[in-house]
Write a protein that holds these residues in place. Structure first.
Motif, PDB file in Angstrom:
ATOM      1  N   UNK A  51       0.570  -1.199   0.386  1.00 27.47           N
ATOM      2  CA  UNK A  51      -0.131   0.114   0.318  1.00 27.47           C
ATOM      3  C   UNK A  51       0.478   1.262  -0.078  1.00 27.47           C
ATOM      4  N   UNK A  52       1.803   1.340   0.332  1.00 30.95           N
ATOM      5  CA  UNK A  52       3.070   2.252  -0.065  1.00 30.95           C
ATOM      6  C   UNK A  52       3.187   3.350   1.164  1.00 30.95           C
ATOM      7  N   UNK A  53       3.144   2.869   1.938  1.00 28.14           N
ATOM      8  CA  UNK A  53       3.033   3.773   3.804  1.00 28.14           C
ATOM      9  C   UNK A  53       3.854   4.406   3.351  1.00 28.14           C
ATOM     10  N   UNK A  54       3.824   5.687   4.618  1.00 27.72           N
ATOM     11  CA  UNK A  54       5.381   6.322   4.900  1.00 27.72           C
ATOM     12  C   UNK A  54       6.090   6.677   3.602  1.00 27.72           C
ATOM     13  N   UNK A  55       4.810   6.625   2.773  1.00 23.35           N
ATOM     14  CA  UNK A  55       6.040   7.540   1.287  1.00 23.35           C
ATOM     15  C   UNK A  55       5.221   9.190   1.824  1.00 23.35           C
ATOM     16  N   UNK A  56       6.818  10.081   1.762  1.00 18.87           N
ATOM     17  CA  UNK A  56       6.388  11.268   2.465  1.00 18.87           C
ATOM     18  C   UNK A  56       6.128  11.751   1.467  1.00 18.87           C
ATOM     19  N   UNK A  57       4.682  12.162   1.140  1.00 18.91           N
ATOM     20  CA  UNK A  57       4.293  13.481   0.372  1.00 18.91           C
ATOM     21  C   UNK A  57       5.787  14.381   0.135  1.00 18.91           C
ATOM     22  N   UNK A  58       6.412  14.940  -0.989  1.00 18.93           N
ATOM     23  CA  UNK A  58       7.367  16.499  -1.481  1.00 18.93           C
ATOM     24  C   UNK A  58       6.079  17.748  -1.486  1.00 18.93           C
ATOM     25  N   UNK A  59       6.275  18.406  -0.218  1.00 24.94           N
ATOM     26  CA  UNK A  59       6.388  19.724  -0.297  1.00 24.94           C
ATOM     27  C   UNK A  59       6.853  20.385   0.021  1.00 24.94           C
ATOM     28  N   UNK A  60       7.148  21.235  -1.404  1.00 24.97           N
ATOM     29  CA  UNK A  60       7.850  22.092  -1.521  1.00 24.97           C
ATOM     30  C   UNK A  60       6.938  23.477  -1.512  1.00 24.97           C
ATOM     31  N   UNK A  61       8.023  24.590  -0.645  1.00 22.43           N
ATOM     32  CA  UNK A  61       7.368  25.886  -0.067  1.00 22.43           C
ATOM     33  C   UNK A  61       6.921  26.026   0.992  1.00 22.43           C
ATOM     34  N   UNK A 125      -3.845  13.766   3.662  1.00 22.06           N
ATOM     35  CA  UNK A 125      -2.976  14.268   2.144  1.00 22.06           C
ATOM     36  C   UNK A 125      -1.504  13.301   2.820  1.00 22.06           C
ATOM     37  N   UNK A 126      -1.117  12.252   1.309  1.00 10.86           N
ATOM     38  CA  UNK A 126      -0.442  11.484   1.657  1.00 10.86           C
ATOM     39  C   UNK A 126       0.769  11.331   2.181  1.00 10.86           C
ATOM     40  N   UNK A 127       1.555  10.099   3.392  1.00  2.04           N
ATOM     41  CA  UNK A 127       2.448  10.161   3.383  1.00  2.04           C
ATOM     42  C   UNK A 127       2.438  11.292   4.763  1.00  2.04           C
ATOM     43  N   UNK A 128       1.650  12.452   4.986  1.00  6.04           N
ATOM     44  CA  UNK A 128       1.597  13.163   5.966  1.00  6.04           C
ATOM     45  C   UNK A 128       1.019  12.412   7.239  1.00  6.04           C
ATOM     46  N   UNK A 129       1.738  12.801   8.286  1.00  2.00           N
ATOM     47  CA  UNK A 129       1.338  12.074  10.004  1.00  2.00           C
ATOM     48  C   UNK A 129       0.873  13.009  11.186  1.00  2.00           C
ATOM     49  N   UNK A 130      -0.156  13.342  11.460  1.00  2.00           N
ATOM     50  CA  UNK A 130      -0.533  14.503  12.955  1.00  2.00           C
ATOM     51  C   UNK A 130      -0.961  14.297  14.434  1.00  2.00           C
ATOM     52  N   UNK A 131      -0.195  15.020  15.109  1.00  2.00           N
ATOM     53  CA  UNK A 131      -1.087  14.911  16.419  1.00  2.00           C
ATOM     54  C   UNK A 131      -2.533  15.053  16.099  1.00  2.00           C
ATOM     55  N   UNK A 132      -3.164  14.989  16.426  1.00  2.27           N
ATOM     56  CA  UNK A 132      -4.455  15.551  17.152  1.00  2.27           C
ATOM     57  C   UNK A 132      -3.866  16.154  18.695  1.00  2.27           C
ATOM     58  N   UNK A 133      -4.976  17.477  18.311  1.00  2.00           N
ATOM     59  CA  UNK A 133      -4.419  18.375  19.053  1.00  2.00           C
ATOM     60  C   UNK A 133      -4.893  17.913  20.643  1.00  2.00           C
ATOM     61  N   UNK A 134      -4.274  18.916  22.163  1.00  2.00           N
ATOM     62  CA  UNK A 134      -3.726  17.837  23.168  1.00  2.00           C
ATOM     63  C   UNK A 134      -5.714  18.112  23.778  1.00  2.00           C
TER      64      UNK A 134
END
Lengths: 283, 477
Positions: A51-61, A125-134
């Protein structure tokens, strides 16, 4: 002649029976023949991995943001209150006692903006990981109104349901990707719940004791979500630049947009104005 | 003569008609799946087939919290022909309680795992160790049984293509038959349950249309009468066992007290599995429905693009979602069988007394519990909430029903129980009523009070509820 016919018909009839025994299953009798069992994915494996996880999206800018207004394209509708002041036949000392209970199914501000509209990315968004707010927002029941009317909570994070009223309520939640529940809430009660999965759409929760009460919950797994304010305005900050698909949900209009494309430019605020005619809201 | 020939032809044609391939048993897609676009439907169907198969071709998905059943033996000798082995000692049936024709029925078409001995614990034949054995032992090659001889213990197995399997096995290796519980459960379910609950557990079997109270549709995994807490969304095996054994009083669900316990357990296992299949379908829908329903295709300006978007999303994300959903199933059903998930009062029942009943009644009518808003002030099940016009379930919010009443999760109008009759669907023991109040009735407007009420308050309500049928027989009350 007759004998001959009989001779042929009987075996033919037998054939009918035999022929049908060859069918894999007898749906009525439970006499099962020729069935098979197989094992998913061979053995020692669950669902196919990958499933191709851990592909970090290339974020430019730099990240950009989306700001906008959801507008009602017509004269401001005048919806009658659900319960006029002092007319409730259920718990009249609490419900609609001080003020009428408004119809929140379509709240249009002076500028024509629609409140309580969910605007969010259709998927993480692909490959992005988020921490939930506290801290998670909590839900309250006050004067027989659910507050807030539009709630956003994170998947997998506890949030609180409260009852500040002097009467019992209940919260009958019917999500799609999660398990339903129906919690009784006595005066002053507090219950903690969480949802495991993100939902594609906000879902409705009701109170059986006070049938006019309802609120909508969206469960998310990314921070790119907003609920419009009283003027229909929203802002979604920190968006990775690029093309995104946003879903717009309003309870009367359901999906105003299944997935509308917006290009977010780096470091800038992209501004949108989305207008919807009364027909979208059944008016 | 001419006539007889035409009769013969007709009769010869009959078998062909009778055995039309549409008779091959299948699990139907849910109503919601059918509103998906054809391309999404195909994938959902494909996933369900891969994970669960069909009634005739069951699939063992080892990740699921299901006792699929396994038994076996050790290889005495490989050969003589390709794909055959002779099972050592007492043969394949010795670890199961199957024998004779029952054993042969189970073996026909069954999945067989042949694995090296090292994976098996020493005393693997003990009854209680079978589940751990199954876990430790699911590394091996899977074949399918072609035939088995009870006398000679000769087992021949085939590979996926139906050819005699090329075995990588040697004397002393283990042979395991998987899915025996599921198969027997399926057979019993088709005999005893399917007529009302349907082949796939959708509660729409051929008899269901005649019932006012609809047979349970298992596909949400929600069962009304459970001993499990409100925070545990699924029923335990014991709950299902009890329902099958005792029936649901006041409904068409009969008691199957005459079925032996082990048969009921097999049915329960199969029902759990059907429920999981339905849940998986529902979760896949929750993921795909918004973006890829037929309605979405109709609205779309570029259908080909939408389809290719779907293909990309499926290719990229489906394994992730399926793993997550599979995990949901596992956790939820595992939870239901944990001892701590059962509602067990920590304070003993308050002995019934006029005082307790009076307290219970007061509470029943109070603003704290509001039981009367549905059940009515006299408990007849006619409270004011039953007169409200509510939103139709499964429709856009605000779509009002044209009939008043409260809805359950399955879209049926449910009446709050008339407590004056003394008939309680979830059982009439005080603990049953306690649990109804504590965890609510799942999937219905009957809410869980246990999260906020005290246990002694609930016991008072239990005493009151149990007294309601006799109210007019108690002078002075």
């Amino acid at each position: 002649m007759r004998n001959l016919t009989a001779l042929v018909i009987v075996p033919a009839a037998l054939l009918v029976m035999i022929g049908c025994d060859l069918a894999k299953i007898d749906p009525g009798g439970g006499a099962v023949s020729q069935t098979t069992v197989s094992v998913r994915g061979g053995v020692d494996s669950g669902p196919a991995g990958g499933g191709g996880d851990e592909v970090v999206a290339v974020v430019t800018g730099e990240p950009g943001s989306l700001t906008g207004t959801i507008l009602f394209d017509g004269p401001k509708p005048n919806l009658a209150p659900l319960v006029a002041k002092g007319t409730s036949r259920v718990d009249s000392t609490v419900c609609g006692a001080a003020e009428a209970i408004p119809d929140e199914s379509l709240l249009v501000g002076e500028n024509g903006g629609i409140a309580n509209v969910f605007v969010y990315l259709t998927k993480k968004p692909k490959g992005m990981k988020f921490d939930p707010p506290e801290t998670q927002p909590f839900l309250d029941q006050d004067a027989c109104i659910f507050k807030p009317h539009a709630l956003v909570v994170w998947a997998g994070v506890d949030f609180e349901l409260k009852n500040s009223d002097k009467v019992a309520h209940n919260i009958d939640a019917k999500p799609a990707a999660n398990s339903s529940f129906n919690d009784g809430m006595k005066p002053g009660a507090s219950v903690v719940r969480s949802f495991r999965n993100a939902e594609a759409l906000p879902f409705q929760s009701t109170c059986a004791i006070h049938p006019w009460m309802r609120f909508f919950t969206l469960v998310v797994e990314h921070p790119f979500v907003a609920v419009t304010d009283a003027d229909g305005k929203f802002e979604i900050p920190n968006l990775p630049p690029g093309k995104h698909k946003f879903r717009v949900f309003q309870e009367r209009g359901s999906q105003l947009e299944r997935g509308i494309e917006v290009v977010v430019s780096p470091g800038k605020a992209t501004t949108v104005e989305w207008k919807y005619p009364p027909a979208k809201f059944g008016l | 003569m001419k006539r007889s020939i035409s009769i013969i032809l007709l009769c010869a044609a009959l078998p062909l008609v009778g055995c039309d391939s549409s008779r091959a048993p299948s699990f139907q897609l849910s109503e919601q799946s059918l509103t998906l676009s054809p391309f999404a439907q195909e994938k959902v169907q494909g996933e369900l087939s891969a994970g669960f198969g069909s009634p005739a071709e069951l699939v063992v998905w080892p990740e699921l919290e299901v006792d699929f059943g396994n038994f076996g033996g050790t290889i005495g000798k490989v050969g003589p022909r390709p794909g055959t082995i002779r099972v050592a000692d007492e043969g394949l049936g010795s670890q199961s309680n199957l024998a004779g024709d029952d054993l042969l029925d189970t073996l026909r078409g069954a999945a067989v795992v042949i694995s090296k001995t090292s994976a098996v614990p020493e005393s693997g034949a003990e009854g209680e160790s079978t589940s751990t054995e199954a876990e430790s032992n699911t590394a091996g090659n899977v074949y399918r049984v072609a035939s088995y001889d009870l006398e000679t213990r000769l087992l021949s197995v085939v590979d996926e293509t139906g050819q005699p399997a090329k075995l990588d096995a040697s004397e002393g290796d283990t042979v395991q038959v998987l899915g025996s519980t599921l198969q027997t459960g399926r057979n019993l379910y088709l005999r005893h349950c399917m007529h009302c609950h349907g082949v796939g557990g959708d509660g729409a079997g051929p008899t269901a249309q005649y019932f006012r109270v609809k047979p349970r549709d298992y596909r949400q995994g929600v069962i009304k009468f459970t001993s499990t807490k409100a925070s545990v969304p699924r029923p335990s095996r014991d709950d299902l066992f009890r329902i099958v054994k005792l029936g649901v009083p006041g409904t068409y669900m009969p008691s199957f007290m005459l079925l032996p316990d082990d048969e009921v357990k097999l049915i329960v296992e199969y029902v759990r599995w059907l429920a999981m299949r339905g849940e998986m379908e529902r979760k896949l829908n929750a993921w795909l429905f918004t973006s890829y329903s037929q309605a979405a295709v109709d609205e779309s300006e570029n259908r080909a693009e939408l389809e290719s978007e779907f293909e990309t999303e499926w290719a990229e994300d489906s394994s992730d979602y399926i793993e997550r959903f599979g995990n949901d199933l596992k956790l939820d059903w595992q939870d239901a069988d944990k001892p701590e998930s059962v509602v067990n009062p920590t304070v003993p029942r308050t002995p019934s007394s006029p005082e307790s009943i009076a307290r219970g009644r007061k509470f029943f009518l109070s603003k704290d519990a509001k039981c009367a808003s549905c059940h009515g002030e006299t408990g007849r099940g006619n409270g004011p909430s039953t007169e409200a016009f509510n939103d139709l379930p499964g429709m856009p919010p605000g779509t009002k029903s044209d009939k008043p009443g409260l809805f359950d999760n399955w879209g049926n109008i449910v009446k709050p129980r008339n407590l004056t009759t003394g008939v309680f669907r979830g059982g009439r023991r005080p603990i049953d009523i306690f649990r109804r109040i504590h965890s609510g009735i799942k999937g219905t407007p009957m809410q869980a009070f246990g999260t906020t009420l005290k246990e002694d308050q609930i016991w008072d309500v239990v005493n009151y509820v149990l007294s309601i049928p006799f109210e007019d027989k108690q002078g002075g009350h």
